[in-house]
Design a protein around this motif. Structure first.
Motif, PDB file in Angstrom:
ATOM      1  N   SER A   1      49.564 -21.749  17.222  1.00 38.20           N
ATOM      2  CA  SER A   1      48.556 -21.296  18.169  1.00 38.20           C
ATOM      3  C   SER A   1      47.211 -21.874  17.777  1.00 38.20           C
ATOM      4  N   CYS A   2      46.289 -21.962  18.740  1.00 35.57           N
ATOM      5  CA  CYS A   2      44.957 -22.397  18.395  1.00 35.57           C
ATOM      6  C   CYS A   2      43.943 -21.855  19.393  1.00 35.57           C
ATOM      7  N   ILE A   3      42.688 -21.952  19.003  1.00 39.45           N
ATOM      8  CA  ILE A   3      41.563 -21.574  19.852  1.00 39.45           C
ATOM      9  C   ILE A   3      40.646 -22.779  20.016  1.00 39.45           C
ATOM     10  N   SER A   4      40.292 -23.064  21.248  1.00 37.24           N
ATOM     11  CA  SER A   4      39.248 -24.037  21.515  1.00 37.24           C
ATOM     12  C   SER A   4      37.925 -23.298  21.414  1.00 37.24           C
ATOM     13  N   THR A   5      37.132 -23.595  20.411  1.00 44.46           N
ATOM     14  CA  THR A   5      35.950 -22.766  20.157  1.00 44.46           C
ATOM     15  C   THR A   5      34.861 -22.948  21.196  1.00 44.46           C
ATOM     16  N   SER A   6      34.880 -24.030  21.959  1.00 46.19           N
ATOM     17  CA  SER A   6      33.833 -24.259  22.950  1.00 46.19           C
ATOM     18  C   SER A   6      33.936 -23.279  24.110  1.00 46.19           C
ATOM     19  N   ASP A   7      35.141 -22.887  24.473  1.00 43.15           N
ATOM     20  CA  ASP A   7      35.300 -21.973  25.600  1.00 43.15           C
ATOM     21  C   ASP A   7      36.178 -20.769  25.295  1.00 43.15           C
TER      22      ASP A   7
END
Length: 124
Positions: free
Chosen positions: A47-53
């Motif tokens: 899993s991951c998170i796109s930190t910009s949005d």
């Protein structure tokens, strides 16, 4: 960037665990996520998170069971893992990347920094 993963352990099938990844140093990365690696297998994205949005992404194998989140103030990322099964047994690694590569979020080359692994074992 330094990443410190924790929270692994032994859990019975159907159980839950929450992994944490504490970040220090520069934290203006664009991607942060979790990978796992079982013995004899390649490291795979979880899993991951796109930190910009704040958009989140999951491997098909964990969708509906795992939830990724981030506490920006504390610089900690979490992976809540529910309904664990033996196939989830692996060393889990957190990772951060300076760039966001979209659909390639699941590729190990998309990340520049890695924490040490924390072992998750699902067994009765």
């Amino acid at each position: 960037v330094q990443l410190q993963a924790s929270g692994g352990g032994l859990v019975q099938p159907g159980g839950s665990l929450r992994l944490s990844c504490a970040a220090s140093g520069a934290t203006n990365y664009y991607a942060i996520g979790w990978f796992r690696q079982a013995p004899g297998k390649e490291r795979e994205a979880v899993s991951c998170i796109s930190t910009s949005d704040g958009a989140t992404y999951y491997a098909d194998s964990v969708k509906g069971r795992f939830t990724i989140s981030r506490d920006n103030a504390k610089k900690i990322m979490y992976l809540q893992m529910n309904n664990l099964n033996p196939e989830d047994t692996a060393a889990y690694y957190c990772a951060a990347g300076w760039n966001w590569y979209g659909d390639n979020w699941s590729k190990t080359w998309a990340y520049d920094f890695w924490g040490q692994g924390t072992q998750v074992t699902v067994s009765s």
